[in-house]
Design an enzyme around this catalytic site. Sequence first.
Site, PDB file in Angstrom:
ATOM      1  N   GLU A 150       0.856  -1.177   0.000  1.00 44.22           N
ATOM      2  CA  GLU A 150       0.000   0.000   0.000  1.00 44.22           C
ATOM      3  C   GLU A 150       0.896   1.232   0.000  1.00 44.22           C
ATOM      4  O   GLU A 150       1.964   1.245   0.611  1.00 44.22           O
ATOM      5  CB  GLU A 150      -0.922  -0.013   1.222  1.00 44.22           C
ATOM      6  CG  GLU A 150      -2.039  -1.030   1.056  1.00 44.22           C
ATOM      7  CD  GLU A 150      -2.916  -1.155   2.275  1.00 44.22           C
ATOM      8  OE1 GLU A 150      -3.075  -0.181   3.028  1.00 44.22           O
ATOM      9  OE2 GLU A 150      -3.454  -2.265   2.481  1.00 44.22           O
ATOM     10  N   PHE A 248      13.465  -3.057   5.915  1.00 44.58           N
ATOM     11  CA  PHE A 248      12.615  -3.751   6.900  1.00 44.58           C
ATOM     12  C   PHE A 248      13.350  -4.032   8.203  1.00 44.58           C
ATOM     13  O   PHE A 248      13.022  -4.950   8.942  1.00 44.58           O
ATOM     14  CB  PHE A 248      11.967  -5.006   6.312  1.00 44.58           C
ATOM     15  CG  PHE A 248      10.647  -4.659   5.671  1.00 44.58           C
ATOM     16  CD1 PHE A 248      10.617  -3.826   4.571  1.00 44.58           C
ATOM     17  CD2 PHE A 248       9.447  -5.119   6.194  1.00 44.58           C
ATOM     18  CE1 PHE A 248       9.410  -3.438   4.004  1.00 44.58           C
ATOM     19  CE2 PHE A 248       8.238  -4.738   5.630  1.00 44.58           C
ATOM     20  CZ  PHE A 248       8.220  -3.901   4.535  1.00 44.58           C
ATOM     21  N   CYS A 259      -2.489  -6.888   6.235  1.00 42.38           N
ATOM     22  CA  CYS A 259      -1.808  -8.063   5.671  1.00 42.38           C
ATOM     23  C   CYS A 259      -0.903  -8.781   6.661  1.00 42.38           C
ATOM     24  O   CYS A 259      -1.214  -9.884   7.087  1.00 42.38           O
ATOM     25  CB  CYS A 259      -1.028  -7.659   4.438  1.00 42.38           C
ATOM     26  SG  CYS A 259      -2.076  -6.888   3.195  1.00 42.38           S
TER      27      CYS A 259
HETATM   28  C1  UGA Z   1       2.789  -5.964   2.910  1.00 43.51           C
HETATM   29  C2  UGA Z   1       3.949  -6.500   2.066  1.00 43.51           C
HETATM   30  O1  UGA Z   1       5.082  -5.648   2.210  1.00 43.51           O
HETATM   31  C3  UGA Z   1       3.561  -6.584   0.603  1.00 43.51           C
HETATM   32  O2  UGA Z   1       4.603  -7.151  -0.164  1.00 43.51           O
HETATM   33  C4  UGA Z   1       2.305  -7.449   0.479  1.00 43.51           C
HETATM   34  O3  UGA Z   1       1.852  -7.534  -0.858  1.00 43.51           O
HETATM   35  C5  UGA Z   1       1.200  -6.839   1.322  1.00 43.51           C
HETATM   36  O4  UGA Z   1       1.626  -6.764   2.699  1.00 43.51           O
HETATM   37  C6  UGA Z   1       0.000  -7.724   1.201  1.00 43.51           C
HETATM   38  O5  UGA Z   1       0.045  -8.868   1.644  1.00 43.51           O
HETATM   39  O6  UGA Z   1      -0.978  -7.307   0.558  1.00 43.51           O
HETATM   40  P1  UGA Z   1       1.793  -3.513   3.326  1.00 43.51           P
HETATM   41  O7  UGA Z   1       0.860  -4.158   4.284  1.00 43.51           O
HETATM   42  O8  UGA Z   1       1.271  -2.522   2.345  1.00 43.51           O
HETATM   43  O9  UGA Z   1       2.541  -4.628   2.460  1.00 43.51           O
HETATM   44  O10 UGA Z   1       2.874  -2.754   4.208  1.00 43.51           O
HETATM   45  P2  UGA Z   1       4.440  -2.852   4.468  1.00 43.51           P
HETATM   46  O11 UGA Z   1       5.129  -1.815   3.697  1.00 43.51           O
HETATM   47  O12 UGA Z   1       4.929  -4.242   4.352  1.00 43.51           O
HETATM   48  O13 UGA Z   1       4.476  -2.420   6.006  1.00 43.51           O
HETATM   49  C7  UGA Z   1       3.823  -3.234   6.977  1.00 43.51           C
HETATM   50  C8  UGA Z   1       4.007  -2.677   8.360  1.00 43.51           C
HETATM   51  O14 UGA Z   1       5.348  -2.862   8.787  1.00 43.51           O
HETATM   52  C9  UGA Z   1       3.721  -1.187   8.530  1.00 43.51           C
HETATM   53  O15 UGA Z   1       2.955  -1.015   9.711  1.00 43.51           O
HETATM   54  C10 UGA Z   1       5.092  -0.569   8.662  1.00 43.51           C
HETATM   55  O16 UGA Z   1       5.072   0.592   9.435  1.00 43.51           O
HETATM   56  C11 UGA Z   1       5.844  -1.686   9.368  1.00 43.51           C
HETATM   57  N1  UGA Z   1       7.312  -1.646   9.175  1.00 43.51           N
HETATM   58  C12 UGA Z   1       7.842  -1.763   7.930  1.00 43.51           C
HETATM   59  C13 UGA Z   1       8.148  -1.531  10.276  1.00 43.51           C
HETATM   60  O17 UGA Z   1       7.671  -1.445  11.431  1.00 43.51           O
HETATM   61  N2  UGA Z   1       9.496  -1.511  10.086  1.00 43.51           N
HETATM   62  C14 UGA Z   1      10.053  -1.623   8.855  1.00 43.51           C
HETATM   63  O18 UGA Z   1      11.288  -1.599   8.761  1.00 43.51           O
HETATM   64  C15 UGA Z   1       9.197  -1.739   7.753  1.00 43.51           C
END
Ligand code: UGA
Length: 433
Positions: A150, A248, A259
């Site tokens: 997203e 990440f 997700c």
């Molecule tokens: C995630 C996956 O990254 C996508 O590849 C996948 O397609 C999607 O889920 C899905 O299954 O539809 P998304 O949920 O959009 O995507 O968000 P992310 O960018 O993965 O972030 C997820 C969470 O992790 C957020 O709350 C973000 O703040 C947190 N995060 C991310 C951290 O706390 N630390 C990080 O270093 C990175």
Amino acid sequence: MRLSVIGCGYLGAVHAAAMASIGHEVVGIDVDPHKIDALAHGRAPFFEPGLPEILAEGVASGRLTFTTDMAAAEGAKVHFVAVGTPQQERSHAADLTYVNAAIDALLPHLSPGDIVAGKSTVPVGTAASLTPRIESAGATLVWNPEFLREGWAVQDTIDPDRLVVGIPAGSDAADTLREVYHPAIAKSTPFIVTDLATAELVKVAANAFLATKISFINAMAEIAEVTGADVTQLAEAIGHDDRIGRKFLGAGIGFGGGCLPKDIRAFSARAEELGRGESVAFLREVDEINLRRRERAVQLVISGLGGSVYGKKVTVLGAAFKPHSDDIRDSPALDTAVRLHGLGAEVVVTDPEAIENARRIHPQLTYVDDRDTALAGAEAVLLVTEWDEYRRRMPASHVSTLTAGRVIVDGRNALDPAEWRGAGWAYFGMGRP
Ligand code: UGA
């Protein structure tokens, strides 16, 4: 090619618009008439950068239409199923109600030779169990998981880092999917053809890995907190090893959204059903570490305010689960706001995009659109979604002129501690001294 996309949420609406933007003729179908009405008028029903543009262009070109009528799927060669698979209310397993309902509604409109391409994230084995129904209509079921993020969904859909298609043995359906995705394939995007179970597993394995990576660095943050180490420098240092990688490894209040949290729980539940619960038992720890970090941020606010937040004004910067999104599903940001409110703080929440969604679910909180108005008179500030307006465009010297107190908890390690301390603030990061 004529395509149908069933389910027009965060995934399906973007998929439909993106497929039209690369030249296909697409009908998007959803049971929600409000969503369909907005989309049919070229309006995005949620915030996603780049979507309004391709939506408006697709609708204006006539190649992109939206309807609640499943009969409109007739004549499409590939039918993408992009409905939600939320967590069940009383268990950790995935709720497949919408997938089953979509397939049931689609079946009477399938023609022999059609391809049904599942995009929803499902427990491994789902495609095999759906196959007999699809085959009874002379169609073929394939699984084509989606990896879009997203906030970057349009770019990730049009220009993905890989394409994965699970097909039944002996089928040539992958050739049709190659045609669907020809612009990406022409740019040498890896196109992986596999079996149905592997395709389903690739998706949950990818999300489980990402969640594990985040919880790993948050576990290091917990150790840093008792040793005086700095987890941001640790992440930087280990991230230079390209087997590990810096992405990440952002320690903070952890992951949320529609997700990662529900996908790791559904994966654990499915592994239990398969008699292999122990193989992914670590995902329970991943979940627990993640949830502990929200509480840690709350505790930092409490100690910053001298032991109690009762009756104190706390401004929470961010409600969305991450920047560039208005999605508040399982948002760690909103969760910390709700926890502080429960402890008697006067919580004021601001967010550039997510306030409307947040208010609907948590009307008990106070919401303010304008950041500086939200900050006025705050005794403590908690940054929980790293939007640029909080991370880059919010100098400590400016905030000092607005607030009543000088306590800042940086739930995303997004700020420069030296700048804030230099301006007289008590700065608390996550896993930083
Ligand atoms: C995630 C996956 O990254 C996508 O590849 C996948 O397609 C999607 O889920 C899905 O299954 O539809 P998304 O949920 O959009 O995507 O968000 P992310 O960018 O993965 O972030 C997820 C969470 O992790 C957020 O709350 C973000 O703040 C947190 N995060 C991310 C951290 O706390 N630390 C990080 O270093 C990175």
